[in-house]
Design an enzyme around this catalytic site. Structure first.
Site, PDB file in Angstrom:
ATOM      1  N   LYS A 190       0.900  -1.129  -0.133  1.00  0.00           N
ATOM      2  CA  LYS A 190      -0.056   0.038  -0.259  1.00  0.00           C
ATOM      3  C   LYS A 190       0.915   1.213  -0.157  1.00  0.00           C
ATOM      4  CE  LYS A 190      -2.670   3.275   1.743  1.00  0.00           C
ATOM      5  NZ  LYS A 190      -1.866   4.412   1.482  1.00  0.00           N
ATOM      6  N   GLU A 266       8.607   1.419  11.381  1.00  0.00           N
ATOM      7  CA  GLU A 266       9.840   2.172  11.157  1.00  0.00           C
ATOM      8  C   GLU A 266       9.210   3.808  11.267  1.00  0.00           C
ATOM      9  OE1 GLU A 266      12.794   1.129  11.012  1.00  0.00           O
ATOM     10  OE2 GLU A 266      12.305  -1.103  10.431  1.00  0.00           O
ATOM     11  N   CYS A 301      13.249  10.406   7.802  1.00  0.00           N
ATOM     12  CA  CYS A 301      13.090  10.085   9.080  1.00  0.00           C
ATOM     13  C   CYS A 301      14.165  10.242   9.997  1.00  0.00           C
ATOM     14  CB  CYS A 301      12.690   8.583   8.943  1.00  0.00           C
ATOM     15  SG  CYS A 301      13.895   7.448   7.978  1.00  0.00           S
ATOM     16  N   GLU A 401       8.614  16.579  15.550  1.00  0.00           N
ATOM     17  CA  GLU A 401       9.265  16.074  13.994  1.00  0.00           C
ATOM     18  C   GLU A 401       8.832  17.155  12.889  1.00  0.00           C
ATOM     19  OE1 GLU A 401       8.144  12.348  11.761  1.00  0.00           O
ATOM     20  OE2 GLU A 401      10.073  12.359  11.237  1.00  0.00           O
TER      21      GLU A 401
HETATM   22  P1  NAD Z   1       1.733   8.471   7.674  1.00  0.00           P
HETATM   23  O1  NAD Z   1       2.070   7.867   8.881  1.00  0.00           O
HETATM   24  O2  NAD Z   1       1.170   9.647   7.326  1.00  0.00           O
HETATM   25  O3  NAD Z   1       1.618   7.616   6.116  1.00  0.00           O
HETATM   26  C1  NAD Z   1       2.476   6.218   6.138  1.00  0.00           C
HETATM   27  C2  NAD Z   1       1.363   5.393   5.259  1.00  0.00           C
HETATM   28  O4  NAD Z   1       0.362   4.895   6.317  1.00  0.00           O
HETATM   29  C3  NAD Z   1       0.827   5.760   3.967  1.00  0.00           C
HETATM   30  O5  NAD Z   1       0.631   4.949   3.218  1.00  0.00           O
HETATM   31  C4  NAD Z   1      -0.644   6.010   4.510  1.00  0.00           C
HETATM   32  O6  NAD Z   1      -1.684   6.130   3.603  1.00  0.00           O
HETATM   33  C5  NAD Z   1      -0.969   5.135   5.477  1.00  0.00           C
HETATM   34  N1  NAD Z   1      -1.783   5.474   6.657  1.00  0.00           N
HETATM   35  C6  NAD Z   1      -2.211   6.700   6.884  1.00  0.00           C
HETATM   36  N2  NAD Z   1      -3.275   6.421   7.974  1.00  0.00           N
HETATM   37  C7  NAD Z   1      -3.491   5.407   7.826  1.00  0.00           C
HETATM   38  C8  NAD Z   1      -4.554   4.425   8.717  1.00  0.00           C
HETATM   39  N3  NAD Z   1      -5.248   5.188   9.635  1.00  0.00           N
HETATM   40  N4  NAD Z   1      -4.472   3.291   8.696  1.00  0.00           N
HETATM   41  C9  NAD Z   1      -3.704   2.662   7.732  1.00  0.00           C
HETATM   42  N5  NAD Z   1      -2.649   3.045   7.054  1.00  0.00           N
HETATM   43  C10 NAD Z   1      -2.457   4.403   7.156  1.00  0.00           C
HETATM   44  O7  NAD Z   1       3.279   9.198   7.102  1.00  0.00           O
HETATM   45  P2  NAD Z   1       3.891   9.821   6.047  1.00  0.00           P
HETATM   46  O8  NAD Z   1       3.484  11.243   6.167  1.00  0.00           O
HETATM   47  O9  NAD Z   1       3.446   9.114   4.639  1.00  0.00           O
HETATM   48  O10 NAD Z   1       5.664   9.763   6.098  1.00  0.00           O
HETATM   49  C11 NAD Z   1       6.188  10.531   6.752  1.00  0.00           C
HETATM   50  C12 NAD Z   1       6.582   9.873   8.282  1.00  0.00           C
HETATM   51  O11 NAD Z   1       7.382   8.581   7.750  1.00  0.00           O
HETATM   52  C13 NAD Z   1       7.586  10.760   9.053  1.00  0.00           C
HETATM   53  O12 NAD Z   1       7.038  10.630  10.359  1.00  0.00           O
HETATM   54  C14 NAD Z   1       8.804   9.842   8.822  1.00  0.00           C
HETATM   55  O13 NAD Z   1       9.710  10.239   9.821  1.00  0.00           O
HETATM   56  C15 NAD Z   1       8.419   8.397   8.540  1.00  0.00           C
HETATM   57  N6  NAD Z   1       9.459   7.443   7.979  1.00  0.00           N
HETATM   58  C16 NAD Z   1      10.020   6.727   8.826  1.00  0.00           C
HETATM   59  C17 NAD Z   1      11.067   5.952   8.108  1.00  0.00           C
HETATM   60  C18 NAD Z   1      12.026   5.099   9.016  1.00  0.00           C
HETATM   61  O14 NAD Z   1      12.767   4.002   8.278  1.00  0.00           O
HETATM   62  N7  NAD Z   1      11.925   4.910  10.062  1.00  0.00           N
HETATM   63  C19 NAD Z   1      11.427   6.009   6.597  1.00  0.00           C
HETATM   64  C20 NAD Z   1      10.668   7.024   6.049  1.00  0.00           C
HETATM   65  C21 NAD Z   1       9.739   7.757   6.904  1.00  0.00           C
END
Ligand code: NAD
Length: 498
Positions: A190, A266, A301, A401
């Site tokens: 997804k 992550e 991240c 963040e």
């Molecule tokens: P997000 O949590 O908003 O979304 C991530 C994914 O989750 C997307 O595919 C989104 O559609 C899905 N999602 C959102 N709400 C959901 C729900 N209620 N149920 C199921 N799925 C849902 O994050 P983002 O804005 O896409 O990405 C940024 C974040 O990702 C930052 O916090 C960043 O630090 C983190 N990140 C972490 C790593 C790591 O390896 N630690 C790497 C990259 C990004």
């Protein structure tokens, strides 16, 4: 042949990306027929309308994945054959590097040169690394009595839901897919709704590489509408999640509300870069610090967003950092191969980052540079590289963040104070120290609460180095051999011989 800015613009104008989901080896529309638009954050223009999946589509994908898994077509494929498919998959991604570069740059705004320098090589390295492990995984015979034979099988989990963010669309998908598929699982990927396009090309290429139908499915859609039903599905064995801490926590709740599926997370960070007065090369610490926070527009991240500098060198470091930032990362059109910083992913992300800049000013931090939207680029979601100095670690800009190009420099007294300040956060993803004292380096490595530690470096690593956090940065480890344990389970087999 070098592809120029004009060439990329022409290709972007002619682009007709795949917009349907990929389920059971075929591209399909959402059962509801619904679509959502994905936008180019550099211009605000719509790139494409993409299938907007819901619970019914997720169920179709999970059913196909389960059927493929039980059939053994992939899960019990001869390891050398599975390895050959994964290698061909990587080769095809490499052949389509320009397509991936264009798709991710248009979808999320990262500089196209970053795709060639970071995202594509990082994805290929990871897929090839895990492909190599396929015929090297083995089980164990344990030391039981002579009248029994006992062995431990390591087996795939079954159906893995992989939910990924938008900041490295191709690479985050690859980090999850590579171990999950190599271990013999079926997957339902997804992608984030902000950047769904490259996942669809990935699925097609897996199929072209010889990946059987149903093994690799992609459901596109919004988090609540597609990600949630996937995480709540009773027939999904594991969620591999990368994204925000907020949604990471929801994933754990969904698992508890459904079938106790495994969840690895992550999540985000507020990673410290400590610079001590005995740092041998302050200029390198400054340029690496600049790249560590302004690379990928700060949407990383592990962005080194808190820079903790010993007071004796504080002014010198700020001056070097400011000078380096002027040349290293300046906003521009991400399709231009010379651009070093693109727009933020969406207007919402731009507003969020600008609101944190306001918060920093109100909290009393000094705005050293940046802080606004570049005047010549106001059609896109751009934010200038921004530095706050004189920051206290208690301020919100030092604790939360921001996920944008906003650095905070915090003065510290000595190593102890630096480590205490660095650990004063809910996060624990990455951390770095700049020092020429080996004892300080080891003290820091021992006492810092972070999953990834660098000494005199930042963002260094390869496929062998674990990627994951302590505390609220998550519980998983991407890349590295440890990831294999997160996509397999052991089975204890006792054979009575008496
Ligand atoms: P997000 O949590 O908003 O979304 C991530 C994914 O989750 C997307 O595919 C989104 O559609 C899905 N999602 C959102 N709400 C959901 C729900 N209620 N149920 C199921 N799925 C849902 O994050 P983002 O804005 O896409 O990405 C940024 C974040 O990702 C930052 O916090 C960043 O630090 C983190 N990140 C972490 C790593 C790591 O390896 N630690 C790497 C990259 C990004």
């Amino acid at each position: 042949m070098t592809v120029t800015f004009l060439d990329w613009q022409a290709r972007a104008a002619a682009l007709t990306p795949e917009t349907r989901m990929f389920i059971d080896g075929k591209f399909v529309e959402a059962a509801s027929g619904a679509k959502f638009e994905t936008l180019n954050p550099a211009t605000g223009e719509v790139i494409a309308a993409v299938a907007r999946g819901g619970a019914e589509d997720v169920d179709r994908a999970v059913t196909a994945a389960r059927r493929a898994f039980r059939s053994g077509v992939w899960s019990r494929m001869a390891p050398s054959d599975r390895m050959a498919v994964m290698r061909r998959f990587a080769d095809l991604i490499e052949e389509h590097a320009e397509d991936f570069a264009l798709l991710d740059t248009l979808d999320m705004g990262k500089p196209i040169s970053d795709m060639f320098n970071i995202d594509i090589p990082g994805s290929l390295m990871t897929i090839r690394f895990f492909a190599e492990t396929i015929d090297k995984m083995d089980g164990v015979v344990t030391a039981t009595n002579a009248d029994a034979l006992h062995y431990i099988l390591r087996q795939p989990l079954g159906v893995c839901g992989l939910v990924v963010p938008w900041n490295y669309p191709l690479m985050m998908a690859a980090w999850k897919l590579a171990p999950a598929l190599s271990c013999g699982n079926s997957v339902v990927l997804k992608p984030a709704e902000q950047s769904p396009l490259s996942a669809l090309l990935l699925a097609r290429l897996f199929s072209e590489a010889g990946g059987p139908d149903g093994v690799f499915n992609v459901v596109t859609g919004l988090g609540e509408e597609t990600g949630k039903p996937l995480a709540l599905h009773m027939d999904v064995d594991k969620i591999g999640f990368t994204g925000s801490g907020e949604v990471g926590k929801l994933m754990l709740i969904y698992a508890g509300q459904s079938n106790m599926k495994r969840v690895t997370t992550e999540c985000g960070g507020k990673s410290p870069q400590i610079v001590l007065a005995d740092c041998e090369d302050l200029a390198k610490a400054a340029t690496t610090g600049v790249a560590g926070i302004f690379g990928n527009q700060g949407e990383v991240c592990s962005a080194g967003s808190r820079i903790l500098v010993e007071r004796a060198i504080y002014d010198d470091y700020v001056a070097l950092f400011t000078e380096a930032a002027k040349t290293m990362h300046q906003p521009g059109n991400p399709l231009d191969p010379d651009t070093t910083m693109g727009p933020l992913v969406t207007p919402e992300q731009q507003s969020r980052v600008l609101s944190y800049i306001d918060i920093g000013k109100k909290e009393g931090a000094q705005l050293a540079f940046g802080g606004g939207v570049p005047a010549s680029l106001n059609a896109g979601c751009y934010v200038e590289p921004t530095l706050f100095t004189g920051v206290s670690n208690k301020m919100r800009i030092a604790q939360e963040e921001i996920f944008g190009p906003v650095a905070s420099i915090i003065p510290v007294d000595n190593l102890d104070h630096a480590i205490e300040t660095a650990n004063d956060t809910i996060y624990g993803l990455a951390a770095a120290i700049w020092t020429s004292n080996v004892k300080s380096a080891h003290r820091f490595a021992r006492d810092i609460e972070a999953g990834i530690v660098w000494v005199n470096a930042y963002e260094a690593g390869d496929a062998t180095t674990p990627w994951g956090g302590f505390k609220q940065s998550g519980n998983g480890r991407d890349k590295c051999l440890e990831a294999l344990t997160q996509y397999t389970q052991t089975k204890s087999v006792w054979i009575e011989m008496s």
